[in-house]
Structure formats: C-alpha cells, structure tokens
Design an enzyme around this catalytic site. Structure first.
Site, PDB file in Angstrom:
ATOM      1  N   ASN A 102     -35.946   3.080  64.127  1.00  0.00           N
ATOM      2  CA  ASN A 102     -36.671   1.871  64.499  1.00  0.00           C
ATOM      3  C   ASN A 102     -37.132   2.019  65.947  1.00  0.00           C
ATOM      4  O   ASN A 102     -36.335   1.916  66.872  1.00  0.00           O
ATOM      5  CB  ASN A 102     -35.748   0.649  64.344  1.00  0.00           C
ATOM      6  CG  ASN A 102     -36.402  -0.633  64.818  1.00  0.00           C
ATOM      7  OD1 ASN A 102     -37.610  -0.694  65.034  1.00  0.00           O
ATOM      8  ND2 ASN A 102     -35.604  -1.676  64.994  1.00  0.00           N
TER       9      ASN A 102
ATOM     10  N   LYS B 289     -38.995   0.063  67.607  1.00  0.00           N
ATOM     11  CA  LYS B 289     -39.152  -1.234  68.291  1.00  0.00           C
ATOM     12  C   LYS B 289     -40.500  -1.272  69.040  1.00  0.00           C
ATOM     13  O   LYS B 289     -41.490  -0.741  68.531  1.00  0.00           O
ATOM     14  CB  LYS B 289     -37.952  -1.506  69.188  1.00  0.00           C
ATOM     15  CG  LYS B 289     -36.623  -1.408  68.421  1.00  0.00           C
ATOM     16  CD  LYS B 289     -35.431  -1.881  69.212  1.00  0.00           C
ATOM     17  CE  LYS B 289     -34.169  -1.722  68.369  1.00  0.00           C
ATOM     18  NZ  LYS B 289     -32.981  -2.267  69.048  1.00  0.00           N
TER      19      LYS B 289
ATOM     20  N   HIS C 247     -34.183  -8.127  61.237  1.00  0.00           N
ATOM     21  CA  HIS C 247     -33.487  -7.471  62.353  1.00  0.00           C
ATOM     22  C   HIS C 247     -32.945  -8.541  63.296  1.00  0.00           C
ATOM     23  O   HIS C 247     -33.547  -9.600  63.476  1.00  0.00           O
ATOM     24  CB  HIS C 247     -34.437  -6.531  63.092  1.00  0.00           C
ATOM     25  CG  HIS C 247     -33.745  -5.635  64.068  1.00  0.00           C
ATOM     26  ND1 HIS C 247     -33.389  -6.055  65.329  1.00  0.00           N
ATOM     27  CD2 HIS C 247     -33.321  -4.346  63.964  1.00  0.00           C
ATOM     28  CE1 HIS C 247     -32.786  -5.056  65.961  1.00  0.00           C
ATOM     29  NE2 HIS C 247     -32.734  -4.012  65.158  1.00  0.00           N
TER      30      HIS C 247
ATOM     31  N   GLU D  36     -32.957  -8.854  66.367  1.00  0.00           N
ATOM     32  CA  GLU D  36     -33.873  -9.258  67.432  1.00  0.00           C
ATOM     33  C   GLU D  36     -34.903 -10.255  66.915  1.00  0.00           C
ATOM     34  O   GLU D  36     -35.321 -11.166  67.644  1.00  0.00           O
ATOM     35  CB  GLU D  36     -34.550  -8.015  68.025  1.00  0.00           C
ATOM     36  CG  GLU D  36     -33.570  -7.162  68.825  1.00  0.00           C
ATOM     37  CD  GLU D  36     -33.995  -5.726  69.017  1.00  0.00           C
ATOM     38  OE1 GLU D  36     -33.203  -4.964  69.602  1.00  0.00           O
ATOM     39  OE2 GLU D  36     -35.109  -5.351  68.574  1.00  0.00           O
TER      40      GLU D  36
ATOM     41  N   GLU E 159     -25.842  -3.964  61.222  1.00  0.00           N
ATOM     42  CA  GLU E 159     -25.963  -3.721  62.651  1.00  0.00           C
ATOM     43  C   GLU E 159     -25.205  -4.789  63.429  1.00  0.00           C
ATOM     44  O   GLU E 159     -25.715  -5.894  63.612  1.00  0.00           O
ATOM     45  CB  GLU E 159     -27.435  -3.737  63.077  1.00  0.00           C
ATOM     46  CG  GLU E 159     -28.262  -2.608  62.511  1.00  0.00           C
ATOM     47  CD  GLU E 159     -29.572  -2.448  63.262  1.00  0.00           C
ATOM     48  OE1 GLU E 159     -29.828  -1.349  63.776  1.00  0.00           O
ATOM     49  OE2 GLU E 159     -30.324  -3.423  63.355  1.00  0.00           O
TER      50      GLU E 159
ATOM     51  N   GLY F 296     -27.858  -1.110  71.336  1.00  0.00           N
ATOM     52  CA  GLY F 296     -28.333  -0.769  72.676  1.00  0.00           C
ATOM     53  C   GLY F 296     -27.305  -0.905  73.770  1.00  0.00           C
ATOM     54  O   GLY F 296     -27.633  -0.788  74.953  1.00  0.00           O
TER      55      GLY F 296
ATOM     56  N   SER G 164     -26.058   1.683  68.327  1.00  0.00           N
ATOM     57  CA  SER G 164     -25.672   2.760  69.254  1.00  0.00           C
ATOM     58  C   SER G 164     -25.270   4.038  68.523  1.00  0.00           C
ATOM     59  O   SER G 164     -24.318   4.718  68.900  1.00  0.00           O
ATOM     60  CB  SER G 164     -24.544   2.289  70.184  1.00  0.00           C
ATOM     61  OG  SER G 164     -25.003   1.262  71.051  1.00  0.00           O
TER      62      SER G 164
END
Length: 249
Positions: A12, A14, A98, A100, A166, A172, A211
């Site tokens: 991904n 992003k 996702h 985000e 996730e 991250g 990660s």
C-alpha cells in the site's frame, strides 16, 4: 489446513509516488521474475498511477490494486472514483476500510461494507481492513473490536475477499504485536469467516499488516492463519518489498 490459501504480499503506497516511480515498480517486477516466490504480489499505488502501473506490470507476476473506491458505480460525486473506474484503469483489487480512511475520513463499518460490495460488483477483490487502537488493545477489547468491524463491514459474498488485520497502533510506528497476539486475532478471523461460509471461509486470505519489514517478515508470515502481508512504507522500495516477499521463497 488442506486448502491453505496461496499467500498474498500487497504493498500500500498510500499518498506516495509520481510518474517516475514506475522505475521502482519495474525493479519489483524484475526481482519477482528473477527470484520467484510462492506468493502472489501486488502493488496498490495512488490512483494517478494505476493505469501506467497496470500497463508496466502487464504479463508480469505483479498485480496492481487501488487504495479506495466509492460505493456507487457513477454519479455526481466530485473527486471520487468508482470500483468500475479502477477496474477500467487496470486494477484487480481495492483496499477498503483502511484505518486511515476510517479515522481521517470518518468511514463507518456500513460505508466500508458498501465499498466491499461495490468492489465485488466491478469484479475486483476487496482487501478489507480491520484493526484495533492502542487503547482497545490495552483494555483487552481487541477481539470484540475486530468482531464488530467484521459484523458491520463484511460483504455477503466471501469468494472475492481478502481480510487484512492491521493493529492501528502498529502502523508506521515500528511496533509489532507478538506472534502470539497475531495468531489469536487471525484464528478469531478465520473462525468468523468459516461461521459465515463453511465452504469459502477456510480459503479466504487473511493478511497481517503493521510495521512489516524484511527483518520480521519470516516470523510473522509463519504464524498460523497468516496468509501474507499488507505492507506500508516498506513497499516503497523494491529491495524491502522483495525482502518481505522472500519469506515465501
């Protein structure tokens, strides 16, 4: 498991990448050709790059996906892209739900489900993301949270679906749950899928994301019911992405 699904390692990107980034994709394609792995590979670039990436990847071992879609096939939705448009541009899958998107765009489970259904309608695989926050993890609410997300987000059909677990707190941050933590959640997801469809549930791929890097990929990919990875930052560099895929060498 008798019908263990073939793993998928998806990247991904992003909001990263420009036209010149096709050079990194070409490096991934070349690496996949020279050192084949026992996994499917996919890159999900920004929408601006889907068509050019799909052209570059045609006939290779790397598929191209998208990062989001609108639930409707067309209409007065300025700035949005339908699943049909993504399919037309060359995508074979689309990430939906996702963390985000859920956090920064306020997407509800209901909205995510509508997008997963739209992906199926357009002939795309929906990569449906679920995951808990740090606070939910510390409160012992991880399994309940994942269950609620699956209850609200899962489409009716499971035959063109990938689940990506996730943990939000690991994305991250460099932090990763223990293999035992991952195993617990993935087993719960597998049992949930089987409860919904005994025929298809065992073969739905469940990816781990958060990660993931070359240094920890082999350990994470060896966990029961982990059928690959959804990779963030490490997918932007061919060497790192291929290093993760090498867990299936």
């Amino acid at each position: 498991m008798a019908n263990e699904p073939r793993p998928l390692v998806a990247g991904n990107w992003k909001m990263n990448g420009f036209a010149a980034s096709v050079a990194e994709l070409n490096a991934i394609i070349a690496g996949a050709a020279s050192k084949p792995v026992a996994a499917d590979l996919m890159i999900c670039p920004p929408a601006t790059l889907i068509a050019s990436f799909a052209k570059a990847a045609a006939g290779s071992k790397v598929a191209i996906g998208a990062q989001d879609c609108h639930a409707e096939a067309s209409g007065a939705f300025t700035g949005d892209l339908s699943a049909e448009m993504l399919k037309d541009a060359g995508a074979s899958a689309v990430i939906v739900g996702h963390s985000e998107r859920r956090a920064l765009h306020g997407e509800s489970d209901e909205a995510v489900r509508a997008k997963a259904i739209a992906a199926n309608r357009a002939g795309l695989t929906a990569i449906l993301c679920v995951g808990e926050t740090k606070e939910e993890r510390e409160a012992g609410a991880t399994i309940a949270r994942i269950g609620r997300q699956l209850d609200g987000s899962l489409p009716d059909r499971l035959d063109r679906l990938v689940i990506a677990y996730e943990p939000v707190w690991a994305i991250g941050t460099g932090l990763t749950p223990t293999p035992g933590d991952v195993a617990e959640v993935h087993k719960m997801i597998r049992n949930y899928l089987i409860s919904k469809d005994k025929a298809v549930g065992p073969s739905v791929r469940i990816l781990y994301g958060g990660s993931v890097k070359p240094q920890n990929a082999a350990e994470l990919m060896a966990v029961a019911n982990v059928n690959g990875a959804l990779v963030g930052g490490a997918s932007l560099k061919a060497a790192d992405f291929l290093g993760i895929a090498a867990a299936y060498a």
